[in-house]
Structures are given as C-alpha cells and as structure tokens.
Design a protein around this motif. Structure first.
Motif, PDB file in Angstrom:
ATOM      1  N   LEU A   1      -4.694  -6.897  -2.204  1.00 26.58           N
ATOM      2  CA  LEU A   1      -4.626  -5.465  -2.474  1.00 26.58           C
ATOM      3  C   LEU A   1      -4.318  -5.216  -3.946  1.00 26.58           C
ATOM      4  O   LEU A   1      -4.879  -4.292  -4.562  1.00 26.58           O
ATOM      5  CB  LEU A   1      -3.564  -4.816  -1.589  1.00 26.58           C
TER       6      LEU A   1
ATOM      7  N   GLU B   1      -5.323   2.223   2.541  1.00 27.87           N
ATOM      8  CA  GLU B   1      -5.694   1.977   1.149  1.00 27.87           C
ATOM      9  C   GLU B   1      -5.067   3.046   0.256  1.00 27.87           C
ATOM     10  O   GLU B   1      -5.307   4.243   0.454  1.00 27.87           O
ATOM     11  CB  GLU B   1      -7.211   2.000   0.986  1.00 27.87           C
TER      12      GLU B   1
ATOM     13  N   ALA C   1       0.825  -1.207   0.000  1.00 27.15           N
ATOM     14  CA  ALA C   1       0.000   0.000   0.000  1.00 27.15           C
ATOM     15  C   ALA C   1       0.856   1.253   0.000  1.00 27.15           C
ATOM     16  O   ALA C   1       0.570   2.225  -0.716  1.00 27.15           O
ATOM     17  CB  ALA C   1      -0.932   0.002   1.207  1.00 27.15           C
TER      18      ALA C   1
END
Length: 321
Positions: A117, A198, A76
């Motif tokens: 992710l 995120e 991330a």
C-alpha cells in the motif's frame, strides 16, 4: 507482558524489514538501521496517528481475515487522514504489538501488505518498533507534507452555497462486515471493501487544487462525519439520501438485515471515501465526485431527506472503555 517480539527474533525481523521496505523519497537522510529517522522537511508537516487492535477493529481468528488484511487496513486508515487534508503522503512509522503465537511469517505478511500500500501511495515506511503484546496491536503514525498552507484543507471552511460530494461508493465496508460476521450473504467485493480500503490521497490533492473549502474522510459514515464539518464550519448541511452512491451489493445486504440501503450507506462508516464541500463554480469542474447535498444557513448540523421527506439518522460513534 514481554518486551520481546514473537518467535523469529527481533534482529532477524529487523533484517527482514530492511530487505522488504523501500524508500520513495530523496528527502530521507537516515532511516532503517539507525536509532531514528532523519527527513529533510518541506515547509508544512501534516501528522496523524491511528491504532487498531485485534478483537476490536478486526478479528484475526476469522478464516477470511489475514495478517495482511490487518496491516493494510491499519495503514490505509491512517493515510486516509492525509487525503482528507489534501496533503502529499510522506512517511509512516509503525509500532507492532505482537502476541505470543503469531510467528515471524505472519508479521512479515502484515508488513508486506503495508509496504504494498505504501508503494501505491508514494509513502515510505521509515521506522517503528516491535514489542510483545496480549493482542495484535498496530499503531501507525503518518506524516504528510505541503509547501503552502492553502493546500491543506480542514473541516472548518464550508460556506453557504457549497455543494457537498463524496469521492466514491458508500456502504461497502458495513455490508462486508455483516457478511464476515455471518449476518448476511453477499459478494466478495464487499468483504474486500471492508478489509482493504484504499486511502484517497490523489483525490484529496486534486480536490484541494480544485478549491475545496472543507473535507473529511468518511471513517464514521457521512451521517456522523458531515456533522463534524457542519459544526466546525458553523453551517447547516443538507444531505439527500437518495443521491448517495452505494457500492454494488449493498442494497441486497441491507435488505437481508432489514434496514434501508441508504441508511447503511450513510451510517455504516469505514468506507474511507472523502466528503468535500466545494463552491458551485469549482464543483462544475470537478470530476469523480457524486454530489449528494449542499451547505445552507441555519443552526449548525446535518439534515437528511429521503423521497423529499425529512429523515432522522445517526452515524457511528467510537466507544471507549
């Protein structure tokens, strides 16, 4: 130090990675199973490198921190830089330094979280390496793409008259870290904000298309990162601390720590939201951004105010050595 990965064997881990990882682009010619990845390029490549080490960036010995958290957080943070440039996500290349005692199941849990992710952001984990290391080390190189230079937004384009905004709530990561360290109590959502940020890939692309003049991801907090824009652009940025959007629960954690909530929001860092400078006409058409200040003339730097009064504020700065 050994060049071999942990129990589980390198070949078995690689075979497991090949079953786990998926390609999300038709431009990938060769990847897992070959000596190098081969990717059909678009006109402009955007590359960022990041690394995280157990005991420095996370604590794997903490009962609330898992290998999956470490893997997610490392990818991330790297992808966040692509969001800040307005680039399309492309490929990621991951090197894992794995200590003795961390088994294959933990390594696969870590990579599985990275792959989850990657799936949400349209990224392909296209290669990497696994080696032995004294502490878990996750080094990530991410590659983004653009077809035109105008799509890519740097830190040096802010203009006098721009509005300054952020893409989401601040302070959650710093508050979550305080909870993890036992310095405060608060909701699990704050711990999640610290462990599972995120990256704002879609938001970065949208802001680029809307005409953003400058952007940066808030890895060190707006108190530090807005200063990077100001100095690179040769402008002065004014931030109203009262306007900062704070994550739910931050005020309560800040109160336990005896610090103003706005200062935790501005200086805590690692929220990985985007800070953007946009002209006033374009700003009126932008959704999903909270406007917290503006760009003015004067000596390059950042000025903060709270309740109409000037405030001195310092953000996070990385220490080396």
């Amino acid at each position: 130090m050994t060049d071999e990965p942990p129990a589980g064997g390198e070949l078995r881990l690689i075979a497991a990675f090949e079953r786990l990882l998926q390609s999300r682009t038709d431009r990938l010619v060769r990847w897992l199973g070959d000596d190098a990845a081969v990717v059909r390029a678009r006109p402009l490549q955007v590359t960022s490198v990041d690394a995280m080490v157990d005991g420095v960036h996370f604590r794997l010995d903490h009962p609330r921190v898992s290998p999956a958290d470490a893997g997610h957080r490392a990818l991330a943070a790297a992808l966040s830089d692509l969001g800040a440039m307005g680039a399309d996500a492309g490929e990621a290349y991951v090197t894992l330094g794995v200590p003795e005692g961390l088994g294959a199941d933990a390594v696969l849990e870590l990579v599985g979280a990275m792959e989850a992710l990657a799936a949400r952001t349209g990224t392909t984990i296209a290669g990497g390496d696994v080696v032995g290391a004294p502490a878990l080390t996750i080094a990530v190189t991410v590659v983004g793409w653009a077809d035109e230079e105008a799509q890519l937004i740097g830190r040096d384009g802010a203009q006098v008259g721009d509005r300054v905004g952020v893409t989401g709530p601040l302070g959650g990561s710093a508050a979550g870290l305080a909870i993890l360290e036992g310095r405060a109590q608060g909701p699990d959502a704050l711990v999640e904000a610290h462990l599972r940020p995120e990256p704002r890939i879609a938001e970065g692309r949208a802001l680029s298309a809307a005409g953003a003049h400058a952007m940066i991801d808030l890895s060190d907090g707006i108190a530090t990162d807005a200063g990077h824009i100001a100095r690179r652009s040769g402008v002065r940025i004014e931030i109203d601390l009262d306007a900062l959007p704070l994550a739910d629960g931050v005020a309560e954690v800040a109160d336990q720590l005896g610090v103003p909530a706005a200062e935790m929001g501005a200086g805590g860092g690692e929220d990985f939201e985007l800070c953007v400078c946009v002209g006033p006409d374009a700003a009126a058409r932008v959704a999903g951004v909270t406007w917290v200040g503006g760009v003015v003339g004067g000596k390059p730097g950042v000025a903060f105010s709270c309740g109409g009064r000037s405030r001195s504020l310092a953000g996070y700065e990385h220490r080396v050595g």
